[in-house]
Write an enzyme that holds these catalytic residues in place. Structure first.
Site, PDB file in Angstrom:
ATOM      1  N   GLU A   1      -3.818  -8.993   0.317  1.00 20.32           N
ATOM      2  CA  GLU A   1      -4.421  -8.891   1.748  1.00 20.32           C
ATOM      3  C   GLU A   1      -5.967  -8.821   1.714  1.00 20.32           C
ATOM      4  OE1 GLU A   1      -2.141  -6.117   3.988  1.00 20.32           O
ATOM      5  OE2 GLU A   1      -4.078  -5.316   4.971  1.00 20.32           O
TER       6      GLU A   1
ATOM      7  N   GLU B   1       0.801  -1.004  -0.085  1.00 19.48           N
ATOM      8  CA  GLU B   1      -0.183  -0.055   0.103  1.00 19.48           C
ATOM      9  C   GLU B   1       1.001   1.156  -0.156  1.00 19.48           C
ATOM     10  OE1 GLU B   1      -2.971  -0.294   3.141  1.00 19.48           O
ATOM     11  OE2 GLU B   1      -3.863  -1.953   2.059  1.00 19.48           O
TER      12      GLU B   1
HETATM   13  C1  GAL Z   1      -4.255  -2.501   5.345  1.00 20.57           C
HETATM   14  C2  GAL Z   1      -2.840  -2.571   5.781  1.00 20.57           C
HETATM   15  C3  GAL Z   1      -2.551  -3.489   7.060  1.00 20.57           C
HETATM   16  C4  GAL Z   1      -3.649  -3.170   8.200  1.00 20.57           C
HETATM   17  C5  GAL Z   1      -4.903  -3.467   7.596  1.00 20.57           C
HETATM   18  C6  GAL Z   1      -6.082  -3.289   8.591  1.00 20.57           C
HETATM   19  O1  GAL Z   1      -4.521  -1.832   4.500  1.00 20.57           O
HETATM   20  O2  GAL Z   1      -2.077  -2.830   5.054  1.00 20.57           O
HETATM   21  O3  GAL Z   1      -1.287  -2.970   7.599  1.00 20.57           O
HETATM   22  O4  GAL Z   1      -3.406  -1.774   8.664  1.00 20.57           O
HETATM   23  O5  GAL Z   1      -5.187  -2.466   6.538  1.00 20.57           O
HETATM   24  O6  GAL Z   1      -7.455  -3.406   7.844  1.00 20.57           O
END
Ligand code: GAL
Length: 843
Positions: A545, A472
């Site tokens: 993710e 990100e």
């Molecule tokens: C994502 C991020 C993670 C965590 C997650 C929580 O955007 O990559 O590190 O913060 O959100 O939802």
């Protein structure tokens, strides 16, 4: 000694160097056969034994430097409270040789400093503090506002024998959080800013041979690198390495393989370093070992002259007939021993574990391991754990991976930084694939150096199937980002041509970095996935993710006051998805290689959707202790291979008589019938990747689920209304641990009623007492809002459970653990600290 046929090394090509020999027609490992004396122990009595025997057989010594350190907090802004460091005095100059601050010298009196063993995280020892943004980082006072708790000093005094003179001596840190300034015998040696990258310094010139030496490290955790808890201190292992001047360069062995039909070609590259003033005629010989102790396939390279202070790369190769492939189910490992000679004398030997397997991505069919399609059923994880913060003993790494494997998961993403070597060892051993991520997405010198150190150190781990170059990132969609990642990819390909690269992107797909990475990573926003695939049909895709589901173990409603979220799989932020929603989406698209749920385990910090007093995340499928939440069983049902039936919530709802309670079942059977106090509430069909639920008017007693497959009841689960707590029960995770001063058993405490049923709402305060050959290194309960200390011998239960991490001493015998709680019956249990060969370590 019979050998494989030997052929000379051809430098220009990785030409055939050994004739095919079945991997099992091998030489037994015994001194009688192989004069280089690799003992049977070497071959697999566990990771420690292997390393020890390897070290004994080698002229190289690699000694664990974890024990008997002294530690004290310093100060980030006041030199007087930082042992005079930074005061404008002559002895604080960097450039003047040997006049570094007093605590860097051997005669400094550190008797008032605390004696500790590594790995060590001092952040976890600090109290919880409520200040702006701190809950996001776990509520510990680190940062510019907290100079008195943000700097730590470490000192370790040790002897080096006079016989070490002439050897090369170096110190290797697997990771320090953060900004480590290393001093040795009063000399400034160097600094490392990254909190995650391994680093080493050569100490040869600064050592006192036949005398005392002192290694001092000032660790400054004022600045963080992430938006989560990161710990503070020397939280990974430290090693002291002694080698001959001619030796294998650090991380200088690279093994990769190509599978061709029923055989494999294994390529070994060895970098030999000559740290002497003479030309040395160097040779390299490799041999392989199976995990059960058989040595085979000795192959050597043509010798070459390595110039003074120069390096030479030797390329070797061997054929394996019918190799055992590394896979998730059968994570078979081999070792390669690399022997280096200088002018005919053995000067170094290293052992490197590796696995033979193929990996590939297909833009239409996803990921393939050994030519078989394999959907990635993964979790993202940070590295901290209850009781110990970021400083995990090695066996805790295995404990965590085992919990995830039991859930049916086959992959981890090391978000957002390189893991410890022991995490990867556990993944190799247990068959867990890894997306390994660097911390800094940049082609600046620091970013490239971190990437290089990660890849060189970890590229032999078969578990790693892809490198992630960032997460990100602001520049993910820009031409500048694309240029930076192009440079990173170039480096990654040079160091490891065997793996592709990806980037975890949360937008800008199709732009910037998208055009550079081999595999497109998607963080959330599934609504864009089909369109991306249609537009870029040749680019493989993975859910780098997903999920970010919120849930608190054992809580079945929203409780803002305490900072708890319901454990039903119903809560996720707007960008994210519940377990059921993301997995249905990914499972139904063969072109997606699979995905990584955020997260496997809860971690400190990011207590979304709350803030203080909440200080830990709710994203985990397991809590910070490793206790499963209900959604664990959703994944187990649809990711795993065994029949699953899980019924929730608990059935203790006094005061809610007659009110509707949602009753859920996670199962992979055909149907589930629910009963309340013996009366059927109906049968529900279980759809793929779904759950079933009923609204049940509460009446104390029992709910029972009966899960059927092919028309017959296969599994039943009951939740009964329990009585009040009357006793504690102890359940040691492992009843036997190694008496090596490192091994750990997770001892779980259950608060039970008179009938021995766990009381699912119990919060009794538990006191521990450990006697015999062990100690407690941390306690926890998985409550994301609990401010009780992690260090100590007390912990309240949270929804019926808490735990203590019990570590062995280096002494054989029983470790007795007693747990007591006011007004109820105590419990005690003994675990055994058994004979083990401790790792070779510095006295
Ligand atoms: C994502 C991020 C993670 C965590 C997650 C929580 O955007 O990559 O590190 O913060 O959100 O939802």
């Amino acid at each position: 000694m019979s050998r494989w046929s030997r052929r000379k090394f051809l430098k220009t090509s990785l030409a055939a160097s050994a004739s095919a020999v079945a991997a099992k027609t091998v030489l037994p490992l015994s001194g009688a056969v192989d004069t280089r004396a690799v003992t049977n122990e070497y071959a697999g009595a566990g990771p420690h034994a292997v390393q020890n025997a390897g070290a004994n057989a080698s002229p190289r010594e690699r000694l664990l430097l974890d024990f008997n350190w002294r530690f004290a907090l310093g100060h980030a802004s006041d030199p007087a409270k930082d042992f005079g460091f930074g005061a404008m005095r002559r002895e604080a100059t960097f450039a003047k040789s040997g006049v570094f601050p007093p605590m860097a010298r051997a005669d400094f009196d550190d008797s008032a400093w605390r004696r500790i063993d590594l790995p060590h995280d001092w952040a976890v020892e600090l109290p919880f503090v409520n200040a702006p943004l701190l809950p996001e980082h776990g509520g510990k006072p680190l940062g510019r506002e907290f100079p008195e708790t943000s700097v730590g000093w470490y000192r370790r005094v040790f002897d080096l024998p006079a016989s070490d003179a002439g050897k090369r001596i170096s110190v290797e840190f697997d990771g320090v959080f953060r900004h480590a300034m290393v001093m040795f015998n009063g000399h400034y040696i160097g600094e490392e800013f990254s909190g995650y990258a391994p680093f080493r310094f050569d100490l040869t010139d600064f050592a006192n041979y036949g005398d005392k030496n002192v290694l001092t490290v000032r660790v400054d955790a004022t600045l963080g690198e992430g938006w989560f808890y990161e710990g503070a201190g020397i939280y990974r292992h430290v090693w002291l390495t002694k080698t001959n001047p001619v030796h294998i360069a650090p991380c200088g062995v690279y093994v990769r393989s190509e599978v061709r039909g029923k055989s494999a070609r294994v390529f070994v590259t060895a970098e030999v370093q000559n740290e002497s003033d003479e030309n040395r005629k160097c040779g390299v010989e490799i041999s392989f070992a199976t995990s059960d102790g058989w040595l085979f396939g000795i192959t050597d390279a043509e010798s070459a002259t390595v110039p003074p202070w120069g390096r030479q790369t030797f390329d070797l190769a061997a054929n394996f007939d019918n190799p055992q492939l590394w896979s998730s189910e059968n994570p078979h490992l081999y070792s390669v021993l690399v022997d280096t000679t200088a002018d005919g004398t053995l000067t170094d030997r290293t052992e490197t574990k590796f696995g033979i397997r193929t990996i590939r991505f297909d833009p239409d069919k996803g990921f393939f391991l050994n030519d078989q399609p394999l959907k990635i059923k993964g979790t993202c994880n940070h590295q901290d754990h209850a009781g110990i913060g970021a400083a995990l003993p090695d066996s805790l790494q295995s404990y965590r991976i085992e919990r995830l494997k039991e859930m049916g998961s086959n992959a981890c993403r090391t978000s957002h930084n390189p893991p410890t070597p022991e995490f990867l060892d556990a993944c190799d051993r247990l068959g867990m694939l890894v997306m390994c991520e660097t911390r800094m997405m940049s082609s600046n010198p620091e970013g490239l150096s971190q990437l290089e150190r990660m890849i060189r150190r970890y590229r032999n781990h078969p578990s790693i199937f892809i490198w992630s170059l960032g997460n990100e990132e602001r520049e993910q969609g820009t031409p500048r980002g694309a240029r930076m990642v192009t440079s990173m990819k170039r480096l990654a390909n040079k160091l490891d041509p065997s793996r592709l690269v990806t980037m975890a992107m949360n937008g800008n797909w199709g732009k910037g970095v998208s055009g550079v990475v081999d595999v497109q990573g998607f963080n959330y926003y599934e609504q864009n996935i089909d369109a991306f695939h249609a537009q870029f049909p040749k680019q493989p895709m993975i859910g780098s993710e997903t999920a970010s589901h919120f849930m608190t173990r054992g809580i079945y409603g929203t409780d803002k006051e305490h900072g708890y979220v319901s454990a039903y799989d119903v809560n996720a932020p707007s960008y994210a998805k519940t377990a059921e929603a993301w997995w249905k989406f990914y499972d139904s698209r063969p072109f997606l290689a699979g995905g990584f749920a955020w997260t496997g385990f809860d971690y400190r910090g990011e207590p979304s959707p709350y803030s203080w007093p909440c200080i830990s995340s709710h994203f985990g499928i397991l809590d910070t202790c490793g206790f499963p939440k209900d959604t664990y069983f959703y994944y187990q049902a649809w990711w795993g291979a065994k029949p699953v039936l899980h019924l929730f919530p608990h059935w203790n709802w006094p005061g809610k008589e007659g009110q509707e309670i949602s009753v859920w079942c996670h199962s992979n059977l055909d149907s589930v019938e629910l009963f309340l106090n013996g009366a059927s509430l109906g049968v529900k069909k279980m759809d793929r990747n779904s759950h079933v639920e009923w609204k049940v008017k509460y009446a104390p007693g029992a709910i029972e689920a009966r899960g059927s497959k092919d028309g017959r009841v296969l599994l039943t689960e009951i939740r009964e209304t329990t009585g009040e707590p009357t006793a504690l029960r102890l359940r040691p995770g492992r009843a036997k641990i190694a008496a090596d001063g490192e091994d750990v058993s997770v001892v779980v405490v259950e608060v039970v009623d008179a009938k021995g049923r766990i009381v699912p709402t119990a919060s009794n305060e538990v006191s521990f007492r450990v006697s015999g050959r062990g100690r407690i290194i941390g306690v926890g309960n998985g409550d994301p809002s609990c401010h009780e200390p992690d260090k100590g011998e007390q912990r309240s239960a949270f929804n019926g459970l808490c735990m203590a991490l019990v570590q062995s001493l280096k002494e054989l015998g029983a470790i007795r653990i007693e747990a007591s709680s006011a007004g109820i019956e105590s419990a005690s249990v003994a675990i055994q600290a058994e004979a083990a060969t401790p790792r070779a370590s510095m006295a």
